[in-house]
Design a protein around this motif. Structure first.
Motif, PDB file in Angstrom:
ATOM      1  N   PHE A  26       0.860  -1.178   0.000  1.00 44.14           N
ATOM      2  CA  PHE A  26       0.000   0.000   0.000  1.00 44.14           C
ATOM      3  C   PHE A  26       0.896   1.227   0.000  1.00 44.14           C
ATOM      4  O   PHE A  26       2.101   1.141   0.218  1.00 44.14           O
ATOM      5  CB  PHE A  26      -0.963   0.006   1.200  1.00 44.14           C
ATOM      6  CG  PHE A  26      -0.307   0.216   2.547  1.00 44.14           C
ATOM      7  CD1 PHE A  26       0.385  -0.815   3.170  1.00 44.14           C
ATOM      8  CD2 PHE A  26      -0.392   1.433   3.201  1.00 44.14           C
ATOM      9  CE1 PHE A  26       0.985  -0.637   4.407  1.00 44.14           C
ATOM     10  CE2 PHE A  26       0.200   1.626   4.440  1.00 44.14           C
ATOM     11  CZ  PHE A  26       0.890   0.581   5.049  1.00 44.14           C
ATOM     12  N   THR A  27       0.303   2.374  -0.255  1.00 43.52           N
ATOM     13  CA  THR A  27       1.050   3.612  -0.248  1.00 43.52           C
ATOM     14  C   THR A  27       0.717   4.395   1.016  1.00 43.52           C
ATOM     15  O   THR A  27      -0.395   4.328   1.523  1.00 43.52           O
ATOM     16  CB  THR A  27       0.737   4.478  -1.490  1.00 43.52           C
ATOM     17  OG1 THR A  27       1.415   5.726  -1.373  1.00 43.52           O
ATOM     18  CG2 THR A  27      -0.757   4.734  -1.611  1.00 43.52           C
ATOM     19  N   LEU A  28       1.702   5.138   1.507  1.00 40.13           N
ATOM     20  CA  LEU A  28       1.499   5.927   2.709  1.00 40.13           C
ATOM     21  C   LEU A  28       0.757   7.237   2.447  1.00 40.13           C
ATOM     22  O   LEU A  28       0.486   7.985   3.388  1.00 40.13           O
ATOM     23  CB  LEU A  28       2.844   6.236   3.371  1.00 40.13           C
ATOM     24  CG  LEU A  28       3.541   5.042   4.038  1.00 40.13           C
ATOM     25  CD1 LEU A  28       4.919   5.441   4.530  1.00 40.13           C
ATOM     26  CD2 LEU A  28       2.700   4.508   5.188  1.00 40.13           C
ATOM     27  N   TYR A  92       9.625   1.968  16.381  1.00 37.79           N
ATOM     28  CA  TYR A  92       8.575   1.428  15.519  1.00 37.79           C
ATOM     29  C   TYR A  92       7.879   2.563  14.775  1.00 37.79           C
ATOM     30  O   TYR A  92       7.719   3.659  15.312  1.00 37.79           O
ATOM     31  CB  TYR A  92       7.515   0.706  16.363  1.00 37.79           C
ATOM     32  CG  TYR A  92       8.026  -0.435  17.191  1.00 37.79           C
ATOM     33  CD1 TYR A  92       8.508  -0.213  18.479  1.00 37.79           C
ATOM     34  CD2 TYR A  92       8.024  -1.738  16.701  1.00 37.79           C
ATOM     35  CE1 TYR A  92       8.980  -1.264  19.257  1.00 37.79           C
ATOM     36  CE2 TYR A  92       8.489  -2.797  17.472  1.00 37.79           C
ATOM     37  CZ  TYR A  92       8.971  -2.536  18.739  1.00 37.79           C
ATOM     38  OH  TYR A  92       9.435  -3.576  19.503  1.00 37.79           O
ATOM     39  N   CYS A  93       7.448   2.260  13.572  1.00 39.29           N
ATOM     40  CA  CYS A  93       6.561   3.194  12.900  1.00 39.29           C
ATOM     41  C   CYS A  93       5.181   2.556  12.781  1.00 39.29           C
ATOM     42  O   CYS A  93       5.042   1.327  12.801  1.00 39.29           O
ATOM     43  CB  CYS A  93       7.093   3.624  11.538  1.00 39.29           C
ATOM     44  SG  CYS A  93       7.216   2.341  10.287  1.00 39.29           S
ATOM     45  N   ALA A  94       4.183   3.413  12.677  1.00 38.00           N
ATOM     46  CA  ALA A  94       2.800   2.968  12.584  1.00 38.00           C
ATOM     47  C   ALA A  94       2.074   3.852  11.584  1.00 38.00           C
ATOM     48  O   ALA A  94       2.455   5.009  11.369  1.00 38.00           O
ATOM     49  CB  ALA A  94       2.128   3.044  13.949  1.00 38.00           C
ATOM     50  N   ALA A  95       1.027   3.300  10.980  1.00 36.74           N
ATOM     51  CA  ALA A  95       0.264   4.038   9.980  1.00 36.74           C
ATOM     52  C   ALA A  95      -1.229   3.794  10.174  1.00 36.74           C
ATOM     53  O   ALA A  95      -1.644   2.679  10.529  1.00 36.74           O
ATOM     54  CB  ALA A  95       0.686   3.624   8.568  1.00 36.74           C
ATOM     55  N   ASP A  96      -1.998   4.833   9.921  1.00 37.34           N
ATOM     56  CA  ASP A  96      -3.450   4.734  10.055  1.00 37.34           C
ATOM     57  C   ASP A  96      -4.127   5.470   8.903  1.00 37.34           C
ATOM     58  O   ASP A  96      -3.673   6.548   8.504  1.00 37.34           O
ATOM     59  CB  ASP A  96      -3.909   5.329  11.384  1.00 37.34           C
ATOM     60  CG  ASP A  96      -5.393   5.136  11.609  1.00 37.34           C
ATOM     61  OD1 ASP A  96      -6.135   6.138  11.583  1.00 37.34           O
ATOM     62  OD2 ASP A  96      -5.806   3.975  11.787  1.00 37.34           O
ATOM     63  N   TYR A 114      -1.763  -0.150  11.161  1.00 38.69           N
ATOM     64  CA  TYR A 114      -0.593  -0.984  10.875  1.00 38.69           C
ATOM     65  C   TYR A 114       0.574  -0.596  11.764  1.00 38.69           C
ATOM     66  O   TYR A 114       0.809   0.588  12.030  1.00 38.69           O
ATOM     67  CB  TYR A 114      -0.163  -0.828   9.403  1.00 38.69           C
ATOM     68  CG  TYR A 114      -1.240  -1.107   8.406  1.00 38.69           C
ATOM     69  CD1 TYR A 114      -1.835  -0.079   7.685  1.00 38.69           C
ATOM     70  CD2 TYR A 114      -1.677  -2.412   8.174  1.00 38.69           C
ATOM     71  CE1 TYR A 114      -2.833  -0.330   6.763  1.00 38.69           C
ATOM     72  CE2 TYR A 114      -2.687  -2.665   7.255  1.00 38.69           C
ATOM     73  CZ  TYR A 114      -3.250  -1.629   6.557  1.00 38.69           C
ATOM     74  OH  TYR A 114      -4.237  -1.885   5.647  1.00 38.69           O
ATOM     75  N   TRP A 115       1.282  -1.604  12.180  1.00 36.28           N
ATOM     76  CA  TRP A 115       2.538  -1.419  12.912  1.00 36.28           C
ATOM     77  C   TRP A 115       3.628  -2.188  12.211  1.00 36.28           C
ATOM     78  O   TRP A 115       3.411  -3.306  11.736  1.00 36.28           O
ATOM     79  CB  TRP A 115       2.405  -1.948  14.342  1.00 36.28           C
ATOM     80  CG  TRP A 115       1.599  -1.056  15.223  1.00 36.28           C
ATOM     81  CD1 TRP A 115       0.252  -1.060  15.379  1.00 36.28           C
ATOM     82  CD2 TRP A 115       2.097  -0.023  16.062  1.00 36.28           C
ATOM     83  NE1 TRP A 115      -0.127  -0.086  16.280  1.00 36.28           N
ATOM     84  CE2 TRP A 115       0.998   0.555  16.711  1.00 36.28           C
ATOM     85  CE3 TRP A 115       3.368   0.467  16.342  1.00 36.28           C
ATOM     86  CZ2 TRP A 115       1.118   1.623  17.619  1.00 36.28           C
ATOM     87  CZ3 TRP A 115       3.500   1.516  17.248  1.00 36.28           C
ATOM     88  CH2 TRP A 115       2.383   2.082  17.885  1.00 36.28           C
TER      89      TRP A 115
END
Length: 125
Positions: A26-28, A92-96, A114-115
């Motif tokens: 997926f793309t950020l 850690y990076c995370a995305a929502d 996502y983590w």
């Protein structure tokens, strides 16, 4: 769908590192992004959160850490300067997919979709 933090390593106090948060599958673009860290024996803590065009930083890293790039590109970076031994942790990076006040993400009021697996940062002489 995977998120990966990378770029950690061993650095002397006062040194710099740049961490990358890379998405695969997926793309950020349009995602809210968070950087967190966890030191041995300590709870995970927020380092910096980006959402809705705004960025917040933990007091302990203000003026030293910077989220660069933006969430329209992949990867998103965390530039860490003037590193201190207290910065030693797994990062850690995370995305929502949502968008909100970044304080709500950093505080834990909002969660991330996502983590990524973490990357070890060790600051030592």
């Amino acid at each position: 769908v995977q998120l990966q933090a990378s770029g950690g390593g061993l650095v002397q106090p006062g040194g710099s590192l740049r961490l990358s948060c890379t998405a695969s599958g997926f793309t950020l673009a349009g995602y809210s992004i968070g950087w967190f860290r966890q030191a041995p024996g300590k709870k995970r803590e927020a380092v910096s959160c980006l959402s809705d065009g705004k960025i917040v930083y933990a007091d302990s890293v203000k003026g030293r850490f910077t989220i660069s790039g933006d969430n329209r590109k992949n990867p998103v970076y965390l530039q860490m300067d003037d590193l201190k031994p207290g910065d030693t942790a797994v990062y850690y990076c995370a995305a929502d997919r949502g968008s909100a006040d970044p304080e709500d993400y950093c505080s834990g009021y909002l969660s991330y979709d996502y983590w990524g697996q973490g990357t070890q940062v060790t600051v030592s002489s």
